[in-house]
Design an enzyme around this catalytic site. Structure first.
Site, PDB file in Angstrom:
ATOM      1  N   PRO A 242       0.688  -1.164   0.087  1.00 13.86           N
ATOM      2  CA  PRO A 242       0.077   0.075   0.097  1.00 13.86           C
ATOM      3  C   PRO A 242       0.792   1.378   0.053  1.00 13.86           C
ATOM      4  O   PRO A 242       1.759   1.559   0.949  1.00 13.86           O
ATOM      5  CB  PRO A 242      -0.785   0.100   1.471  1.00 13.86           C
ATOM      6  CG  PRO A 242      -0.726  -1.533   1.882  1.00 13.86           C
ATOM      7  CD  PRO A 242       0.750  -1.945   1.150  1.00 13.86           C
ATOM      8  N   GLU A 243       0.622   2.136  -1.009  1.00  9.68           N
ATOM      9  CA  GLU A 243       1.308   3.229  -1.168  1.00  9.68           C
ATOM     10  C   GLU A 243       0.410   4.472  -0.922  1.00  9.68           C
ATOM     11  O   GLU A 243      -0.838   4.200  -0.596  1.00  9.68           O
ATOM     12  CB  GLU A 243       2.062   3.433  -2.331  1.00  9.68           C
ATOM     13  CG  GLU A 243       3.016   2.330  -2.548  1.00  9.68           C
ATOM     14  CD  GLU A 243       4.049   2.175  -4.065  1.00  9.68           C
ATOM     15  OE1 GLU A 243       4.091   3.485  -4.498  1.00  9.68           O
ATOM     16  OE2 GLU A 243       4.310   1.019  -4.236  1.00  9.68           O
TER      17      GLU A 243
ATOM     18  N   HIS B 283      -5.255 -13.838  10.256  1.00  7.04           N
ATOM     19  CA  HIS B 283      -4.413 -12.586  10.440  1.00  7.04           C
ATOM     20  C   HIS B 283      -4.955 -11.416  10.948  1.00  7.04           C
ATOM     21  O   HIS B 283      -4.476 -10.474  10.763  1.00  7.04           O
ATOM     22  CB  HIS B 283      -3.285 -12.497   9.552  1.00  7.04           C
ATOM     23  CG  HIS B 283      -2.880 -13.664   8.863  1.00  7.04           C
ATOM     24  ND1 HIS B 283      -1.826 -14.346   9.669  1.00  7.04           N
ATOM     25  CD2 HIS B 283      -2.822 -14.280   7.523  1.00  7.04           C
ATOM     26  CE1 HIS B 283      -1.044 -15.445   8.924  1.00  7.04           C
ATOM     27  NE2 HIS B 283      -1.978 -15.133   7.722  1.00  7.04           N
TER      28      HIS B 283
ATOM     29  N   ARG C 217       1.770 -10.591   7.103  1.00  7.88           N
ATOM     30  CA  ARG C 217       3.158 -10.252   7.401  1.00  7.88           C
ATOM     31  C   ARG C 217       3.342  -9.540   8.897  1.00  7.88           C
ATOM     32  O   ARG C 217       4.533  -9.401   9.392  1.00  7.88           O
ATOM     33  CB  ARG C 217       4.058  -9.833   6.204  1.00  7.88           C
ATOM     34  CG  ARG C 217       4.250 -10.904   5.222  1.00  7.88           C
ATOM     35  CD  ARG C 217       5.089 -10.576   4.160  1.00  7.88           C
ATOM     36  NE  ARG C 217       4.206 -10.478   3.002  1.00  7.88           N
ATOM     37  CZ  ARG C 217       4.591  -9.959   1.815  1.00  7.88           C
ATOM     38  NH1 ARG C 217       5.836  -9.816   1.619  1.00  7.88           N
ATOM     39  NH2 ARG C 217       3.669  -9.961   0.715  1.00  7.88           N
TER      40      ARG C 217
END
Length: 300
Positions: A2-3, A95, A114
């Site tokens: 994500p930017e 997660h 992650r």
DNA sequence: CAAAATTCCTGACTGC
DNA sequence: TGCAGTCAGGAATTTT
């Protein structure tokens, strides 16, 4: 991954759906997601009972203004997602590390495969304390970026945000000429420019017709102005399309919707495919430990 | 002082 | 089929 455009897409949904709601209970099921706090309990204590007053963005950070002048900061890292749920009964994805339940019964879930991303509650600096703002952001002549940095010291180091800070091409030129930067490392260094990562640096450099390894001080005035103009152009277009969701489907907005800008990528993840401008196959190299895509003919 | 290497992490993929 | 190895990469931290 994500930017800025993806974070802005999340911000838009949260601004529409979460402002005005009060946090009832916070559940932390993986303390790594709130690792800035000594304990998960500290994080919970700072957030429970607070109302969401505003949702802003600086660089790749989502900044939620709380009703006590504190801020909830969310950084999605590589695989972080903020997902809305109508109630606690909706099954939680794998997660799921943090669940924020509102008094209205709905929830926000922080999901991160992650766990490179994180959430934390930032305490405002004491009255009169000096917050050292990064020298690049100080080139800004206005906008909201400077005030966000003063209120959230953890973000004061961030460089120029392409939308929140107002930096004209001449000041941008001063940055480029102040030191020897490679163009891609310059764009992706959050302390110089805030919000651009691997995907959009490739896209911006292609659109500006500049090679990733060009040295900043070698750019002509025309090239500098072109780069300065291209940065918000590319990012604005990506925001319009709800961001980029690559094949791994890691990016979705809080309503679970994918973006569509992946269909408009000119070079990123297009190795061997013909350039839309000149049909030359797109090249891929590893530069500064990062996959880098470019058109050898269109970029110079 | 800055730049480069290391670390964190999981899932997908490769080669045997 | 299984298993070890590799890769992806944002950013804080450590090393050079």
């Amino acid at each position: 991954m994500p930017e800025l455009p993806e974070v802005e897409t999340v911000r838009n949904v949260l601004a529409r759906e979460a402002i005005g709601k009060r946090v009832k209970i916070v559940h932390v099921t993986d303390g790594r997601a709130v690792r800035r706090h000594k304990t998960a309990k500290d994080f919970r204590a700072l957030l429970e009972g607070r109302s969401f007053k505003s949702v802003e963005r600086l660089g790749k950070n989502i900044v939620v203004g709380l009703d006590n002048a504190h801020h909830l900061v969310i950084h999605l890292g590589m695989t972080g997602q903020v997902l809305r749920a109508k109630n606690a009964k909706e099954p939680k994805p794998k997660h799921t590390h943090v669940v924020i339940s509102f008094t209205t019964g709905d929830e926000l879930r922080y999901v991160d495969q992650r766990t490179f991303g994180e959430l934390y509650v930032s305490t405002p600096p004491v009255e009169g304390a000096e917050v050292e703002i990064s020298k690049f952001a100080r080139l800004s002549i206005g906008g909201d970026g400077l005030s966000v940095r003063r209120q959230v010291p953890e973000l004061a180091h961030l460089g120029i945000d392409p939308f929140e800070d107002q930096v004209g091409w001449d000041r941008f030129a001063a940055v480029l000429r102040s030191r020897t930067f490679g163009l891609k490392p310059l764009l992706t260094d959050q302390d110089i420019m805030a919000g651009i990562g691997n995907i959009y640096s490739d896209e911006i450099l292609f659109t500006a017709g500049l090679m990733y390894d060009r040295v900043s001080e070698s750019l002509s005035t025309i090239e500098i102005r072109r780069l300065h103009r291209t940065i918000p152009e590319v990012l604005t277009e990506a925001i319009k399309h709800g961001g980029t969701t690559l094949a791994d489907e890691m990016f979705v907005n809080p309503d679970g919707e994918t973006g569509s800008y992946q269909d408009l990528l000119q070079v990123h993840a297009r190795e061997g495919l013909p350039c839309y401008q000149c049909r030359t196959p797109i090249s891929k190299v590893v530069f500064h430990q990062r996959a880098t895509y470019f058109c050898a003919k269109c970029q110079g």
